[in-house]
Scaffold this active site. Structure first.
Site, PDB file in Angstrom:
ATOM      1  N   GLY A 289       0.528  -6.063  -4.156  1.00 35.44           N
ATOM      2  CA  GLY A 289      -0.889  -5.797  -4.376  1.00 35.44           C
ATOM      3  C   GLY A 289      -1.482  -4.996  -3.232  1.00 35.44           C
ATOM      4  O   GLY A 289      -0.823  -4.153  -2.613  1.00 35.44           O
ATOM      5  N   SER A 290      -2.726  -5.285  -2.903  1.00 32.35           N
ATOM      6  CA  SER A 290      -3.454  -4.476  -1.919  1.00 32.35           C
ATOM      7  C   SER A 290      -2.879  -4.562  -0.511  1.00 32.35           C
ATOM      8  O   SER A 290      -3.185  -3.714   0.331  1.00 32.35           O
ATOM      9  CB  SER A 290      -4.926  -4.888  -1.901  1.00 32.35           C
ATOM     10  OG  SER A 290      -5.537  -4.597  -3.157  1.00 32.35           O
ATOM     11  N   ALA A 291      -2.035  -5.563  -0.230  1.00 31.53           N
ATOM     12  CA  ALA A 291      -1.405  -5.654   1.090  1.00 31.53           C
ATOM     13  C   ALA A 291      -0.468  -4.477   1.340  1.00 31.53           C
ATOM     14  O   ALA A 291      -0.071  -4.218   2.476  1.00 31.53           O
ATOM     15  CB  ALA A 291      -0.637  -6.972   1.215  1.00 31.53           C
ATOM     16  N   PHE A 292      -0.137  -3.742   0.269  1.00 28.41           N
ATOM     17  CA  PHE A 292       0.748  -2.580   0.371  1.00 28.41           C
ATOM     18  C   PHE A 292      -0.022  -1.300   0.713  1.00 28.41           C
ATOM     19  O   PHE A 292       0.574  -0.293   1.096  1.00 28.41           O
ATOM     20  CB  PHE A 292       1.482  -2.398  -0.966  1.00 28.41           C
ATOM     21  CG  PHE A 292       2.615  -1.423  -0.940  1.00 28.41           C
ATOM     22  CD1 PHE A 292       3.802  -1.725  -0.303  1.00 28.41           C
ATOM     23  CD2 PHE A 292       2.509  -0.195  -1.576  1.00 28.41           C
ATOM     24  CE1 PHE A 292       4.857  -0.831  -0.282  1.00 28.41           C
ATOM     25  CE2 PHE A 292       3.561   0.710  -1.576  1.00 28.41           C
ATOM     26  CZ  PHE A 292       4.739   0.384  -0.921  1.00 28.41           C
TER      27      PHE A 292
END
Length: 651
Positions: A289-292
């Site tokens: 998700g957005s951690a990427f």
């Protein structure tokens, strides 16, 4: 007819020659047996006179970076029988079955064997061995062996793994370094009489054997303890099915802590399901998700397809790509700067950044950051994740990958990749074993930090770190990861899980995560927190970010990383820390079979109990909140080996 004198002399000569020939044959045979075949015959005689049983080798110990023992081999006794000397197999089996908790009929079968040696039970606890001796049963004997023991119980269980009776490593470091830890086996030698009967037990002798080598890990037992306790609390309070915490030293790749939930006690692994023993950090994959997003941001900045201060139109929360609709949680987003896109985590903004980067370059950078291949960490079972070739990407795939979907990664991959941003663009190989020593303490191998490659420039890494700080500042998605006195750089992540039955994404199952490092300008630690399938609120900024803050604040204090600011601020920070109570109990030596003594926790806060546990190297189960209102065992009592000790909190 009488023999003539000449005939008699001839006969005498013939008998003389025959005697000499016979003597020479006998003498030659004797010389042959005594000289040529002597070693072989002596060995066969020894085999008939002695019984030799191969014993398990003594494994080397495993320590943390400070020399605290995590796995040791303690003296134990194993019970065996000489069935020919057992007077009454049925009666002996009946008496033993109750003590050994064994099947009586199986014991009868063993005690009735035609052999001279059968194992009855290996590596008994001292108290149990004493009870068996007191029975004074004929034909039973003991032999000294070594028993694998994990003095910190469940602490670092997924890193250490466990062993079998052999003792061969079956999981974790025990398996990965089995050949290094294994020693040379000794031999139990028992004398026999002329009829093959075993002599008195005093005739037993253990010969040979050599201890294995020792491992010193990069793990810090105190940091590991804090990571596990905070993760356990987050998983329980959110109703999640599991979680992971990885703490790295970005400049070297050393793993300071690696925790997984659910956990288990390696002293008794058979009592836990395989799922509890699985090391999620290297064996599980998830869509980040957005951690990427920092990975895509760094790649695009490095390629120059975007630049700091640039604005991107975010379509008021709705954007069509390849026949699919991408949405932002805020429908009012129009023109946002690159920093703002990261701060508020706009999927549309990152889909457009990914489009500017294009699929081939995006794929190349993602591979350079270490995704789609193992990190090489020294743990068994590491998987590669899932990254399709760019030739198989549709337009929507590029957009989805740009905000962390349509790609599967492992927690250790994501932590190592983010550490490259913290480390000025250098991707380091994560590792757990710092050095190997022999039984005498001599270093035989030293692990040095290994640079895998440069991924981005120092300038790009510095710019991404600056932007990631905004995520934890007011208005960002990760404000709950902020730590007073420090600049925290990070990124939240909330990713829906794929539904393997219905296909597509699940409507109620997700992974909440936070990846970050601190201090942002000179990172001492990089840490990933992921919580699997939390119930209710699943936002990474709500579930995982506070866990990061709780662990990181204690880690910075432990590592003596001072806050940024004035002496007054530092003094104020010290006032916020509850004092550690003055404790009377002493910590016995790890080989003390009486175990550890329980302090008096009544009335302490949760934080005070945690700090006391870390100080005294205790591993306890904590539940509830408020002040400690109950505990087991009672204050001053010994913590029984193999039993759970706990502290309960209440208002």
């Amino acid at each position: 007819m009488a023999l003539t004198e000449s005939g008699i002399q001839l006969r005498i000569r013939i008998f003389g020659v025959a005697f000499i020939l016979a003597f020479l044959v006998i003498a030659g045979r004797a010389c042959f047996l005594q000289i040529v075949h002597a070693p072989e015959l002596q060995e066969r005689a020894e085999q008939q006179r002695q019984q030799v049983v191969k014993l398990a080798p003594e494994r080397g110990s495993i320590y943390d970076r400070n020399g605290d023992p995590l796995a040791v081999s303690l003296a134990a006794e194993s019970l065996y029988a000489d069935p020919k000397l057992v007077k009454n197999p049925q009666e002996t089996a009946t008496k033993l079955a109750k003590l050994l908790d064994s099947n009586e009929s199986e014991l009868v079968r063993l005690l009735s064997e035609k052999k001279r040696f059968v194992w009855l039970q290996r590596k008994l606890d001292p108290q149990l061995a004493k009870q068996v001796r007191e029975l004074k049963l004929a034909g039973l004997h003991f032999v000294p062996e070594r028993k694998r023991y994990y003095p910190q119980a469940s602490t670092a269980a997924h890193v250490l793994g466990f062993t079998g009776l052999d003792p061969k490593g079956l999981e974790g470091i025990e398996l990965e370094y089995d050949g290094v830890l294994q020693g040379e086996p000794g031999m139990l030698v028992s004398s026999r009489d002329a009829r093959g009967r075993g002599l008195a037990s005093e005739g037993q002798l253990v010969q040979g054997g050599k201890p294995g080598n020792n491992l010193f890990l990069t793990l810090d037992r105190s940091l590991q303890f804090v990571a596990e306790k905070e993760l356990d609390r987050a998983v329980r309070e959110s109703g999640a099915i599991g979680g992971t915490v990885i703490m790295l030293e970005p400049a070297s790749g050393r793993i300071l802590a690696l925790a997984s939930q659910p956990d288990y006690n390696p002293n008794m692994p058979g009592k836990y399901r395989p799922a509890a023993r699985r090391n999620r950090a290297v064996c599980d994959v998830f869509e980040p998700g957005s951690a990427f997003k920092p990975i895509i941001l760094a790649s695009a900045l490095e390629e120059g397809v975007i630049h700091p201060g640039q604005q991107i139109y975010c379509e008021k929360g709705r954007y069509s790509v390849g026949g699919k609709i991408i949405r932002d949680h805020n429908k009012r987003y129009t023109n946002l700067t690159i920093e703002k896109i990261l701060k508020v985590s706009s999927n549309i903004g990152f889909a457009k950044i990914g489009k500017a980067l294009e699929r081939e370059r995006a794929y190349s950078y993602i591979r350079d950051f270490g995704f789609g291949e193992p990190t090489g960490v020294d743990l068994p079972g590491e998987v590669s994740g899932l990254l399709k070739k760019p030739s198989r990407w549709f337009e929507i795939d590029l957009a989805a990958i740009s905000f962390g979907q349509a790609i599967s990664v492992t927690p250790i991959q994501l932590a190592a990749a983010t550490a490259a941003i913290a480390n000025g663009g250098l991707l380091m190989k994560p590792y757990l074993v710092e050095k190997i020593t022999d039984a005498d303490g001599q270093v035989i191998r030293q692990q040095l930090p290994e640079v895998r490659r440069r991924v981005i420039s120092e300038e790009t890494a510095r710019e991404v770190r600056r932007m990631m700080v905004s995520v934890t500042e007011p208005g960002g998605t990760g404000t709950r990861a902020a730590i007073p006195g420090y600049e925290v750089a990070g990124k939240t992540g909330t990713a829906q899980k794929v539904d393997p039955v219905a296909g597509g994404y699940s409507i109620d199952k997700s992974v909440s995560s936070f990846i970050g490092f601190v201090p942002a300008d000179n990172p001492a630690i990089v840490m990933l927190v992921s919580v699997d399938e939390p119930k209710g609120t699943d936002y990474g900024g709500v579930i995982a970010a506070p866990v990061f803050a709780h662990i990181a604040s204690q880690a910075l204090n432990h590592l003596n990383v001072l806050p940024k600011g004035s002496v007054e601020n530092l003094a104020q920070g010290e006032q916020d820390v509850e004092p550690l109570p003055d404790l009377a109990p002493l910590l016995p030596d790890v080989a003390d079979n009486d175990g550890l003594r329980m302090p008096n926790f009544y009335g302490m806060s949760y934080r005070q109990v945690l700090r006391t546990m870390a100080e005294l190297k205790l591993n306890l189960k904590l539940s509830g909140s408020g002040q400690a209102v109950n505990q087991f065992p009672a204050p001053g009592k010994t913590i029984p080996y193999g039993k759970e000790a706990w502290v309960k909190f209440g208002a």
